[in-house]
Write a protein that holds these residues in place. Structure first.
Motif, PDB file in Angstrom:
ATOM      1  N   TRP A   1     -13.890   7.468   1.159  1.00 45.64           N
ATOM      2  CA  TRP A   1     -12.454   6.768   1.078  1.00 45.64           C
ATOM      3  C   TRP A   1     -11.659   6.940  -0.267  1.00 45.64           C
ATOM      4  CZ3 TRP A   1      -9.912   2.526  -0.982  1.00 45.64           C
ATOM      5  CH2 TRP A   1      -8.677   2.256  -0.262  1.00 45.64           C
ATOM      6  N   ASP A   2     -12.459   6.391  -1.316  1.00 46.92           N
ATOM      7  CA  ASP A   2     -12.008   6.689  -2.656  1.00 46.92           C
ATOM      8  C   ASP A   2     -11.421   8.206  -2.724  1.00 46.92           C
ATOM      9  OD1 ASP A   2     -12.303   3.982  -3.300  1.00 46.92           O
ATOM     10  OD2 ASP A   2     -14.361   4.327  -3.933  1.00 46.92           O
TER      11      ASP A   2
ATOM     12  N   GLU B   1     -17.441   4.386   1.767  1.00 49.58           N
ATOM     13  CA  GLU B   1     -16.291   4.076   0.704  1.00 49.58           C
ATOM     14  C   GLU B   1     -16.033   5.039  -0.434  1.00 49.58           C
ATOM     15  OE1 GLU B   1     -15.987   0.391  -0.917  1.00 49.58           O
ATOM     16  OE2 GLU B   1     -16.458  -0.661   0.767  1.00 49.58           O
TER      17      GLU B   1
ATOM     18  N   ARG C   1      -6.897  10.626 -14.966  1.00 51.40           N
ATOM     19  CA  ARG C   1      -5.660  11.772 -15.339  1.00 51.40           C
ATOM     20  C   ARG C   1      -5.610  11.665 -16.790  1.00 51.40           C
ATOM     21  NH1 ARG C   1      -2.874  15.783 -12.176  1.00 51.40           N
ATOM     22  NH2 ARG C   1      -3.801  15.296 -10.242  1.00 51.40           N
TER      23      ARG C   1
ATOM     24  N   ASN D   1       0.597   3.774  -3.132  1.00 54.09           N
ATOM     25  CA  ASN D   1       0.243   5.422  -2.923  1.00 54.09           C
ATOM     26  C   ASN D   1       1.228   6.292  -3.150  1.00 54.09           C
ATOM     27  OD1 ASN D   1      -2.718   5.450  -1.836  1.00 54.09           O
ATOM     28  ND2 ASN D   1      -2.015   4.109   0.004  1.00 54.09           N
TER      29      ASN D   1
ATOM     30  N   ASN E   1       0.960  -1.185  -0.063  1.00 55.98           N
ATOM     31  CA  ASN E   1      -0.128   0.121  -0.042  1.00 55.98           C
ATOM     32  C   ASN E   1       1.179   1.280  -0.183  1.00 55.98           C
ATOM     33  OD1 ASN E   1      -2.110  -1.133  -0.003  1.00 55.98           O
ATOM     34  ND2 ASN E   1      -2.520  -1.275   2.178  1.00 55.98           N
TER      35      ASN E   1
ATOM     36  N   ARG F   1       2.577   9.899 -13.498  1.00 63.92           N
ATOM     37  CA  ARG F   1       2.068  11.090 -14.180  1.00 63.92           C
ATOM     38  C   ARG F   1       3.127  11.958 -14.620  1.00 63.92           C
ATOM     39  NH1 ARG F   1      -1.053  12.755  -9.560  1.00 63.92           N
ATOM     40  NH2 ARG F   1       0.444  14.354  -8.841  1.00 63.92           N
TER      41      ARG F   1
ATOM     42  N   THR G   1      -5.965   1.642   4.122  1.00 64.46           N
ATOM     43  CA  THR G   1      -4.791   1.650   2.927  1.00 64.46           C
ATOM     44  C   THR G   1      -3.515   2.510   3.886  1.00 64.46           C
ATOM     45  OG1 THR G   1      -3.892   1.870   1.093  1.00 64.46           O
ATOM     46  CG2 THR G   1      -5.026   3.723   2.033  1.00 64.46           C
ATOM     47  N   LEU G   2      -2.394   2.432   3.583  1.00 59.11           N
ATOM     48  CA  LEU G   2      -1.496   3.157   4.173  1.00 59.11           C
ATOM     49  C   LEU G   2      -1.031   4.307   2.902  1.00 59.11           C
ATOM     50  CD1 LEU G   2       0.697   4.131   6.275  1.00 59.11           C
ATOM     51  CD2 LEU G   2       2.061   2.597   5.384  1.00 59.11           C
ATOM     52  N   ALA G   3      -1.548   5.480   3.244  1.00 60.94           N
ATOM     53  CA  ALA G   3      -1.089   6.465   2.173  1.00 60.94           C
ATOM     54  C   ALA G   3      -0.042   7.458   2.614  1.00 60.94           C
ATOM     55  CB  ALA G   3      -2.500   7.298   1.664  1.00 60.94           C
ATOM     56  N   TRP G   4       0.002   8.858   1.913  1.00 66.86           N
ATOM     57  CA  TRP G   4       1.094   9.628   2.252  1.00 66.86           C
ATOM     58  C   TRP G   4       0.431  10.945   2.248  1.00 66.86           C
ATOM     59  CZ3 TRP G   4       5.685   7.777   3.681  1.00 66.86           C
ATOM     60  CH2 TRP G   4       5.774   6.465   3.064  1.00 66.86           C
TER      61      TRP G   4
ATOM     62  N   VAL H   1      -8.086   8.870  -0.952  1.00 65.04           N
ATOM     63  CA  VAL H   1      -6.944   8.333  -1.422  1.00 65.04           C
ATOM     64  C   VAL H   1      -6.606   9.003  -2.789  1.00 65.04           C
ATOM     65  CG1 VAL H   1      -5.915   6.080  -2.322  1.00 65.04           C
ATOM     66  CG2 VAL H   1      -7.560   6.141  -0.290  1.00 65.04           C
ATOM     67  N   ASP H   2      -7.422   8.951  -3.387  1.00 65.42           N
ATOM     68  CA  ASP H   2      -7.451   9.849  -4.856  1.00 65.42           C
ATOM     69  C   ASP H   2      -6.827  11.046  -4.636  1.00 65.42           C
ATOM     70  OD1 ASP H   2      -7.819   9.488  -7.749  1.00 65.42           O
ATOM     71  OD2 ASP H   2      -9.074  11.295  -7.352  1.00 65.42           O
TER      72      ASP H   2
ATOM     73  N   GLY I   1       0.289  14.459  -4.508  1.00 65.69           N
ATOM     74  CA  GLY I   1       1.470  14.256  -4.513  1.00 65.69           C
ATOM     75  C   GLY I   1       2.486  13.999  -3.459  1.00 65.69           C
ATOM     76  N   SER I   2       1.842  13.986  -2.509  1.00 67.30           N
ATOM     77  CA  SER I   2       2.470  13.412  -1.187  1.00 67.30           C
ATOM     78  C   SER I   2       3.745  14.355  -0.765  1.00 67.30           C
ATOM     79  CB  SER I   2       3.022  12.089  -1.123  1.00 67.30           C
ATOM     80  OG  SER I   2       3.511  11.447  -2.029  1.00 67.30           O
TER      81      SER I   2
ATOM     82  N   MET J   1      -3.300  11.129  -3.783  1.00 68.99           N
ATOM     83  CA  MET J   1      -2.387  10.776  -4.831  1.00 68.99           C
ATOM     84  C   MET J   1      -2.036  12.088  -5.656  1.00 68.99           C
ATOM     85  SD  MET J   1      -3.670   7.102  -6.123  1.00 68.99           S
ATOM     86  CE  MET J   1      -3.619   5.774  -5.039  1.00 68.99           C
ATOM     87  N   ASN J   2      -3.247  12.812  -5.866  1.00 67.02           N
ATOM     88  CA  ASN J   2      -3.361  14.179  -6.846  1.00 67.02           C
ATOM     89  C   ASN J   2      -2.282  15.148  -6.118  1.00 67.02           C
ATOM     90  OD1 ASN J   2      -4.684  12.735  -8.726  1.00 67.02           O
ATOM     91  ND2 ASN J   2      -6.633  13.939  -7.807  1.00 67.02           N
TER      92      ASN J   2
END
Lengths: 731, 284
Positions: free
Chosen positions: B184-185, B181, A280, A222, A218, A229, B280-283, B188-189, B195-196, B192-193
């Motif tokens: 959550w989507d 959910e 995207r 992530n 994950n 991109r 999930t594990l995100a940034w 998470v999305d 860019g962490s 990602m956008n």
């Protein structure tokens, strides 16, 4: 000790106060960071180091602190981070923050070094930190390892060429390998790129390992979005790595609740990433595959786990399109025993035999109304989750019905043996009578059938007598005459008025070849008749076919070809169209046959597959037919022919070269070759060779051909020129 | 279910009147800083006071996420909350006439007053006014997740006396809990956008809660339960690796908080089987 403790609490309180100051006013950061560094360095207490590394990670991640200021602070901080990192103790919380801070610092330092090639010290610190982290990556505690994933992602992002948004304003461009100048004193582009490529492999290896830890999968998924991109060169590699990863496929061992949590999270995170990419760039070349992968994963989840959702509902997409009647049935708790309703009296149809539900609405529902793919999507999950005991009960019920039914029929048949014939006869009748009534009520025809039975028994089925078999010659003759009739359509006068009509209605892209019933359509029909119709029939005698003249009688296709050839030659200037489309068909057919032959080739037969090839023969023949009639003004015709035939061959080039024999047509020849050299790159070498031959052989061509050769192949002209004086002197 | 959410809504003022919004002096940030330090030290010694920072998310940042916000801030977890919808939508007189507000610029108080003046009886009976009444005690107004800049200091929220704001000054969180959910989507999305840029890991959970007052209240307790379990594990890790114990702990105790997350969630799910969870594990 208590004193020390109080002291520590005070110190932390002061530090927190200082932190609140900079959070309130980012301008104070430089001052505070410089003040804090000595307190939190490698020699201070663990609590202070924890606080400090946390603070540094926050500082360099902060969106309010300007990059320029971070840049100024970086050098000194790097030194401190390096010292803390090199301590032997390795506290997880400290290391975590140090790795986070390094991930934020890396792009910053990289950019600084690009702009200051002499900044050796700072680059050395950064490299030392990087090497230290990368070497210890595998041995770090999990929490730190997770942060390493992000650190490595940052390195890859920086050390892979990115987009140059505006070459005139380098300061606007994102930090990446693309803005490193060649010959930089510290940064060697190939080394950096190699390093990042290796790191990418290591990062993606998490998808190949069998016991995938959801944490790392994950964490990796992530952070990949930004690489996909913004880093064109590696995006496809990353996507294929993801597409080869299916968490459910790697399950072995018992399904524990936490394993289930992990699997679901990996699947959903993969899905989120793929959806993110597709959103995207909806036209991404791999979009189809990504969509498929999402569906496949959902499918394997349905198969592999999720007993919870089995009790709840079917997967969402399959249920939406169903009628509520169906949904109600699926949602209802499955009864422990299946009720098998008795069959109605009298003749039974197949659909009645297999129908178990008593719901009139359901049993009259025509499944054929639904599209095939939808049915597949519904049926497969439904089959997957049918309770086996219910299923076997239902099967048993149908089997019993069938057996009693067949026993009854056998019993009723025995008295009248003639009824046996019914079976033979019925299939012939059904397509005519029953198909209109639909499959649901074939029994409606039964009474009628019964009424007719006596007559049928006396008459017997009527069968048309077989026609006498045609001999091969007769068949060929008939084929040829059919082809001739089609040809007569080409010349039919009424057709010539048709194109006007056709032009009124543009056909668009979705038209089919030969659907308009005009001259072109007949031409298409003919070319295909010649090329495709006999495909596969000639293979056995292929070798003899290829050399003309060995055959005794031409086959239908060769007759058509011959006729086409003559038809085109009659007026080749206006009928060149037909010639070109014919040759294209010919070439296409050759390719397809070759490919087919290659796939049919068994392992034991070592022979090359032999396929009769027509294109080469007919292109040369048609060109030979045309060439004598070309005059010096026909450049356009020749160029069109040469540029639109599907493949240039050496014999064709030689034929063109032969034009140069005629001084009047030298120009024609050279110009045609020049066109091919310029606009048909695959044939360029061949045409240059031909042109060189022409240049060497025909004196008249030298002025024109020389000019071209000087440009395209200067060496040839030089040798020729160096030889010419020698020749003249000999003469 | 004997539990009436309207009771909870009306009782919030009592629970929260102790929050000293006026006791925080805003004249100097240093004074404020020491003030907040005192606040934290109330909870115990420095090693004990470690807390994970939470973020709750639903569609409109009104019902479910705010119920979670309330529950978490009541036990003084640092917490912030967001909505992922394009607009704040509250039920109106009919299903086709929702009351629509924009995120970040409308306060709960404004909504409260507007709906009160529109039709007090209706909005009292359907619980909207109670909900808004609770929300305006918690923070100023609904915030949109997609507009959140992680890492941007949130001192102003502390200054305004937002509940749960203490500890979130740095504008970062360790755990995000969504209530649907779809959210959550979206989270998470959006991460990602973004860019962490912070390079900071964040655990993103979903706890599927139906959007009504009763379910929100149950969901709020479930969220609190999850938060307690997570915080427990994180504190354990901290202790095991602390200055006294970092070399003594072994085996299970040495396993990090992050590693335990799937197990924690699985155990939690056993207890709350009607709230399907996701993680999930995100940034950031």
């Amino acid at each position: 000790m208590a004193q020390m403790g109080d002291n520590l609490v005070d110190q932390v309180a002061q530090l927190n106060a200082a932190r609140n100051l900079v959070l309130g006013d980012a301008a104070l950061y430089p001052q505070i960071v410089h003040g804090i560094l000595p307190i939190i360095g490698a020699h201070s207490r663990l609590e202070l180091r924890r606080w400090g590394s946390d603070f540094l990670a926050e500082t360099f991640a902060s969106p309010v602190l300007a990059t320029a200021q971070k840049d100024v602070l970086a050098e000194k901080v790097l030194q401190t981070l390096r010292e803390i990192l090199e301590l032997p103790e390795g506290d997880a919380a400290v290391l975590k923050s140090v790795v986070q801070a390094s991930a934020s610092l890396y792009p910053l330092v990289f950019r600084h070094v690009i702009n200051h090639p002499a900044a050796t010290a700072i680059w050395e610190s950064m490299t030392a930190i990087k090497q230290n982290i990368l070497q210890r990556w595998d041995n770090f505690p999990t929490a730190v390892k997770i942060c390493c994933v992000k650190f490595v992602q940052r390195i890859i992002q920086v050390q892979t060429p990115g987009l140059i948004s505006d070459p005139r304003r380098p300061e606007q461009n994102e930090t990446s390998l693309a803005i490193v100048p060649r010959g930089h004193a510290l940064l060697t582009i190939p080394n950096l790129e190699a390093e990042s490529s290796g790191l990418l492999d290591r990062l993606l290896s998490v998808f190949q390992e069998n016991s995938s830890d959801p944490l790392f999968v994950n964490a990796t998924l992530n952070c990949l979005s930004v690489l996909i991109r913004t880093r064109q060169s590696i995006s496809n590699k990353i996507i294929s790595a993801i597409l080869s990863f299916n968490p459910h496929k790697q399950v072995n061992g018992p399904m524990t609740p936490s394993l289930r949590v992990g699997l679901k999270s990996m699947e959903r995170t993969t899905r989120s990433l793929l959806v993110n990419i597709m959103k995207r760039s909806p036209n991404h070349p791999l979009a189809g595959k990504m969509q498929q992968h999402i569906e496949r994963m959902a499918q394997s989840r349905v198969e592999a786990l999720d007993e919870i959702s089995r009790k709840r509902t079917l997967p969402g997409e399959t249920i939406d399109s169903l009628e509520s009647a169906k949904r109600a049935r699926m949602d209802a708790p499955t009864p422990p025993t299946v009720k098998i309703p008795p069959l109605p009296q009298g003749p039974i149809s197949y659909s009645q035999l297999f129908t178990l539900t008593e719901d009139a609405g359901l049993s009259s529902f025509d499944v054929k109304q639904l599209p095939m793919d939808l049915i597949v999507r519904i049926t497969v999950p439904v089959l997957a989750r049918i309770d086996p005991s219910v299923f076997s009960q239902a099967l048993e019920g149908i089997r019993n019905r069938y057996q009693t039914l067949s026993q009854q029929q056998a019993a009723s048949r025995q008295p009248a043996a003639v009824e046996e014939e019914e079976d033979d006869y019925e299939p012939e009748y059904q397509p005519m009578d029953v198909s209109d009534l639909g499959p649901d009520q074939p029994d409606a025809t039964k009474p009628e059938v019964d009424e007719f039975q006596p007559d049928i028994v006396s008459l017997g089925p009527f069968v048309l007598p077989q026609p006498p078999p045609l001999t091969e010659d007769e068949a060929g003759e008939l084929g040829r005459s059919a082809a001739t009739r089609v040809f007569s359509m080409l010349g039919a006068p009424d057709l010539s008025s048709q194109p006007g009509k056709a032009q009124q209605r543009p056909l668009g892209f979705s038209r089919l070849a030969g659907s308009t019933f005009d001259r072109d359509a007949w031409a298409t029909l003919l070319t295909r008749l010649a090329t495709r119709a006999p495909a596969g029939l000639e293979v056995d005698t292929g070798d003899t076919k290829t050399d003309r003249g060995l055959q005794k009688k031409p086959t239908v296709s060769d007759t058509v070809r011959e006729t086409l050839y003559r038809y085109i030659l009659e007026d080749f200037r206006s009928r060149l169209n037909l010639g070109i489309s014919w040759l294209n068909e010919e070439w296409y057919n050759d390719r397809i046959q070759l490919r087919f032959a290659a796939t049919q080739r068994g392992e034991e037969d070592s022979d090359e597959p032999s396929v009769p090839l027509h294109y080469d023969r007919w292109v040369v023949r048609l060109l030979d037919g045309i060439l004598p009639y070309l005059d010096s003004r026909d450049l356009k015709v020749l160029v069109r022919f040469l540029s639109e035939i599907p493949e240039m061959t050496i014999p064709v080039a030689q034929r063109v070269a032969s034009l140069a024999k005629d001084p009047e047509r030298v120009n024609l020849c050279v110009q045609a070759l020049l066109y091919l050299i310029m606009f048909r790159p695959p044939a360029r070498e061949m045409c240059l060779n031909t042109l060189e031959d022409v240049y060497n052989t025909y004196e008249e061509s030298r002025p024109v051909a020389g000019k071209i050769l000087v440009k395209w192949r200067p060496a040839a002209v030089e040798t020729q020129q160096s030889e010419t004086p020698a020749e003249t002197s000999q003469q | 279910m004997a539990y009436d959410p309207r009771v909870a809504g009306s009782s919030t003022p009592d629970v929260l009147t102790s929050a000293p919004s006026e006791s925080i002096s805003t004249d100097s940030s240093l004074a404020m800083a020491t003030e907040s330090e005192k606040q934290q030290s109330v909870d115990g010694p420095a090693s004990e006071s470690f807390k994970l920072k939470f973020c709750t998310v639903c569609a409109s940042n009104n019902n479910r996420s705010m119920e979670g916000h309330l529950k978490l801030s009541t036990v003084s977890f640092p917490v912030i909350s967001f909505g992922t919808g394009s607009l704040v939508r509250l039920p109106g007189p009919t299903i086709t006439q929702p009351n629509v507000y924009s995120f970040n610029t409308t306060s709960y108080n404004q909504m409260y007053e507007e709906l009160q003046s529109k039709d007090e009886r209706l909005y009292r009976n359907n619980g909207i006014l109670n909900m808004l009444g609770r929300n305006r005690q918690l923070k100023w107004g609904p915030e949109r997740f997609q507009d959140w800049v992680p890492g941007l200091p949130r001192l102003d929220h502390v200054a305004k006396g937002d509940k749960g704001a203490l500890g979130t000054e740095g504008g970062v969180v360790d755990v995000i809990i969504t209530c649907e959910e779809r959210c959550w989507d979206a989270v998470v999305d959006d991460l990602m956008n973004k860019g962490s840029p912070l390079n900071r890991p964040v655990h993103v959970f979903n706890v599927d809660i139906k959007d009504n007052h009763e379910e929100a209240s149950i969901g709020g307790r479930a969220i609190l339960d999850l938060a307690m379990r997570l915080n427990e594990a994180a504190t354990q890790e901290r202790k095991a690796n602390g200055s006294e114990g970092w070399e003594n702990g072994a085996g299970e105790a040495r396993r990090s908080f992050d590693e335990k997350v799937p197990e924690i969630l699985a155990a939690w799910q056993e207890k709350w089987p009607h709230l399907p969870a996701l993680w999930t594990l995100a940034w950031l």
